[in-house]
Design a protein around this motif. Sequence first.
Motif, PDB file in Angstrom:
ATOM      1  N   ALA A  22     -64.672  53.320   5.911  1.00  0.00           N
ATOM      2  CA  ALA A  22     -64.619  52.060   5.155  1.00  0.00           C
ATOM      3  C   ALA A  22     -63.880  52.276   3.858  1.00  0.00           C
ATOM      4  CB  ALA A  22     -66.019  51.551   4.895  1.00  0.00           C
ATOM      5  N   TRP A  23     -63.944  51.277   2.940  1.00  0.00           N
ATOM      6  CA  TRP A  23     -63.298  51.353   1.641  1.00  0.00           C
ATOM      7  C   TRP A  23     -64.349  51.535   0.563  1.00  0.00           C
ATOM      8  CZ3 TRP A  23     -60.276  46.285   2.866  1.00  0.00           C
ATOM      9  CH2 TRP A  23     -59.424  46.531   3.936  1.00  0.00           C
ATOM     10  N   ALA A  24     -64.105  51.012  -0.640  1.00  0.00           N
ATOM     11  CA  ALA A  24     -65.054  51.139  -1.754  1.00  0.00           C
ATOM     12  C   ALA A  24     -66.243  50.197  -1.563  1.00  0.00           C
ATOM     13  CB  ALA A  24     -64.341  50.801  -3.056  1.00  0.00           C
ATOM     14  N   HIS A  25     -67.375  50.514  -2.221  1.00  0.00           N
ATOM     15  CA  HIS A  25     -68.605  49.746  -2.000  1.00  0.00           C
ATOM     16  C   HIS A  25     -69.407  49.551  -3.279  1.00  0.00           C
ATOM     17  CE1 HIS A  25     -67.872  49.969   2.236  1.00  0.00           C
ATOM     18  NE2 HIS A  25     -67.577  51.231   2.054  1.00  0.00           N
ATOM     19  N   ASP A  26     -70.396  48.646  -3.187  1.00  0.00           N
ATOM     20  CA  ASP A  26     -71.234  48.330  -4.324  1.00  0.00           C
ATOM     21  C   ASP A  26     -72.443  49.267  -4.453  1.00  0.00           C
ATOM     22  OD1 ASP A  26     -72.187  47.197  -2.002  1.00  0.00           O
ATOM     23  OD2 ASP A  26     -72.803  45.334  -2.918  1.00  0.00           O
ATOM     24  N   HIS A  27     -72.543  50.299  -3.730  1.00  0.00           N
ATOM     25  CA  HIS A  27     -73.404  51.467  -3.869  1.00  0.00           C
ATOM     26  C   HIS A  27     -74.901  51.294  -3.628  1.00  0.00           C
ATOM     27  CE1 HIS A  27     -69.700  53.002  -5.255  1.00  0.00           C
ATOM     28  NE2 HIS A  27     -69.860  52.757  -6.528  1.00  0.00           N
ATOM     29  N   CYS A  49     -81.557  48.517   3.677  1.00  0.00           N
ATOM     30  CA  CYS A  49     -80.477  49.178   4.410  1.00  0.00           C
ATOM     31  C   CYS A  49     -79.208  48.813   3.653  1.00  0.00           C
ATOM     32  CB  CYS A  49     -80.411  48.647   5.835  1.00  0.00           C
ATOM     33  SG  CYS A  49     -80.504  49.903   7.094  1.00  0.00           S
ATOM     34  N   TRP A  50     -78.532  49.787   3.054  1.00  0.00           N
ATOM     35  CA  TRP A  50     -77.413  49.489   2.152  1.00  0.00           C
ATOM     36  C   TRP A  50     -76.266  50.463   2.380  1.00  0.00           C
ATOM     37  CZ3 TRP A  50     -78.168  44.987  -0.020  1.00  0.00           C
ATOM     38  CH2 TRP A  50     -77.237  44.537  -0.957  1.00  0.00           C
ATOM     39  N   ILE A  51     -75.064  50.014   2.044  1.00  0.00           N
ATOM     40  CA  ILE A  51     -73.846  50.803   2.205  1.00  0.00           C
ATOM     41  C   ILE A  51     -73.519  51.501   0.887  1.00  0.00           C
ATOM     42  CG2 ILE A  51     -71.403  50.722   2.834  1.00  0.00           C
ATOM     43  CD1 ILE A  51     -73.318  49.731   5.061  1.00  0.00           C
ATOM     44  N   ALA A  52     -73.145  52.777   0.952  1.00  0.00           N
ATOM     45  CA  ALA A  52     -72.732  53.540  -0.229  1.00  0.00           C
ATOM     46  C   ALA A  52     -71.521  54.390   0.147  1.00  0.00           C
ATOM     47  CB  ALA A  52     -73.869  54.432  -0.715  1.00  0.00           C
ATOM     48  N   PRO A  53     -70.751  54.842  -0.842  1.00  0.00           N
ATOM     49  CA  PRO A  53     -69.587  55.680  -0.536  1.00  0.00           C
ATOM     50  C   PRO A  53     -70.008  56.970   0.171  1.00  0.00           C
ATOM     51  CG  PRO A  53     -69.581  55.005  -2.840  1.00  0.00           C
ATOM     52  CD  PRO A  53     -70.910  54.615  -2.267  1.00  0.00           C
ATOM     53  N   GLY A  54     -69.191  57.388   1.120  1.00  0.00           N
ATOM     54  CA  GLY A  54     -69.438  58.649   1.806  1.00  0.00           C
ATOM     55  C   GLY A  54     -68.829  59.810   1.050  1.00  0.00           C
ATOM     56  N   GLU A  56     -66.478  61.817   2.268  1.00  0.00           N
ATOM     57  CA  GLU A  56     -65.065  61.919   2.632  1.00  0.00           C
ATOM     58  C   GLU A  56     -64.338  60.649   2.177  1.00  0.00           C
ATOM     59  OE1 GLU A  56     -63.698  64.633   4.117  1.00  0.00           O
ATOM     60  OE2 GLU A  56     -65.678  65.562   3.931  1.00  0.00           O
ATOM     61  N   PRO A  57     -63.029  60.754   1.899  1.00  0.00           N
ATOM     62  CA  PRO A  57     -62.261  59.540   1.572  1.00  0.00           C
ATOM     63  C   PRO A  57     -62.350  58.532   2.718  1.00  0.00           C
ATOM     64  CG  PRO A  57     -60.972  61.507   1.115  1.00  0.00           C
ATOM     65  CD  PRO A  57     -62.208  61.964   1.844  1.00  0.00           C
ATOM     66  N   ASP A  58     -62.367  57.259   2.370  1.00  0.00           N
ATOM     67  CA  ASP A  58     -62.419  56.174   3.349  1.00  0.00           C
ATOM     68  C   ASP A  58     -63.635  56.257   4.277  1.00  0.00           C
ATOM     69  OD1 ASP A  58     -60.062  55.125   2.315  1.00  0.00           O
ATOM     70  OD2 ASP A  58     -58.835  56.331   3.675  1.00  0.00           O
ATOM     71  N   SER A  59     -64.758  56.712   3.761  1.00  0.00           N
ATOM     72  CA  SER A  59     -65.984  56.737   4.556  1.00  0.00           C
ATOM     73  C   SER A  59     -67.123  56.149   3.730  1.00  0.00           C
ATOM     74  CB  SER A  59     -66.331  58.166   4.983  1.00  0.00           C
ATOM     75  OG  SER A  59     -66.776  58.924   3.886  1.00  0.00           O
ATOM     76  N   TYR A  60     -68.183  55.784   4.390  1.00  0.00           N
ATOM     77  CA  TYR A  60     -69.359  55.293   3.692  1.00  0.00           C
ATOM     78  C   TYR A  60     -70.609  55.806   4.385  1.00  0.00           C
ATOM     79  CZ  TYR A  60     -70.042  51.774   7.339  1.00  0.00           C
ATOM     80  OH  TYR A  60     -70.255  51.149   8.534  1.00  0.00           O
ATOM     81  N   THR A  61     -71.719  55.670   3.704  1.00  0.00           N
ATOM     82  CA  THR A  61     -73.015  56.061   4.236  1.00  0.00           C
ATOM     83  C   THR A  61     -73.893  54.824   4.245  1.00  0.00           C
ATOM     84  OG1 THR A  61     -72.807  58.269   3.328  1.00  0.00           O
ATOM     85  CG2 THR A  61     -75.019  57.548   3.873  1.00  0.00           C
ATOM     86  N   GLN A  62     -74.541  54.564   5.341  1.00  0.00           N
ATOM     87  CA  GLN A  62     -75.515  53.482   5.395  1.00  0.00           C
ATOM     88  C   GLN A  62     -76.881  54.123   5.267  1.00  0.00           C
ATOM     89  OE1 GLN A  62     -75.407  50.979   8.847  1.00  0.00           O
ATOM     90  NE2 GLN A  62     -76.896  49.566   7.997  1.00  0.00           N
TER      91      GLN A  62
END
Length: 178
Positions: A22-27, A49-54, A56-62
């Motif tokens: 993914a791209w950037a997120h509200d953390h 259940c929330w999205i945060a930056p991963g 790796e570049p262009d990744s996220y963590t749920q």
Amino acid sequence: MRTRASSIALSAALVILTTVSAWAHDHKPPRSFLSVQRAEQRGILGTYCWIAPGTEPDSYTQQCIDAIPTWPRAVRATPGKETRVRFNSPTQPDDLSIAYWRHIDENGGPKGEATTLDATLEPIEDANGAVVAWQLVFKLPDRGRHMYLHAAGYWQDQDGSGNPQDASWTYHVRLRQP
């Protein structure tokens, strides 16, 4: 019967992490505040259940957390007064609701069925007219004593993943006659 300590330990063990691109997120979920008359109470973040930056570049963590309801110390309010619950996020929620219970059990869990409050969703704007937060506006019941409130919100991640995000908060109001 589970004790509160073992329930909290179990909740901590239920953390689930998933990595996807993914791209950037509200953390993290937005902070929330209940305002009634001259009192303000910060909501306690519960299950989410929330999205945060991963990593790796262009990744996220749920990140998904299951939490046992915890109630803050009660704020006092007069029955029938207008009340607001603010969510400090400029992103409009897909759904936002608030309900309450009158009683909790010996472990702090709600007893019986929740009563959903009829609430209106309104934007909060800054001096330039930009939306900076959202709020639920509702009236407290005309009678009763304690209200153990629970808000639940659902948002689509606006920063690229397209995944849904959800969170819940708790508040506590003690109604008193004027």
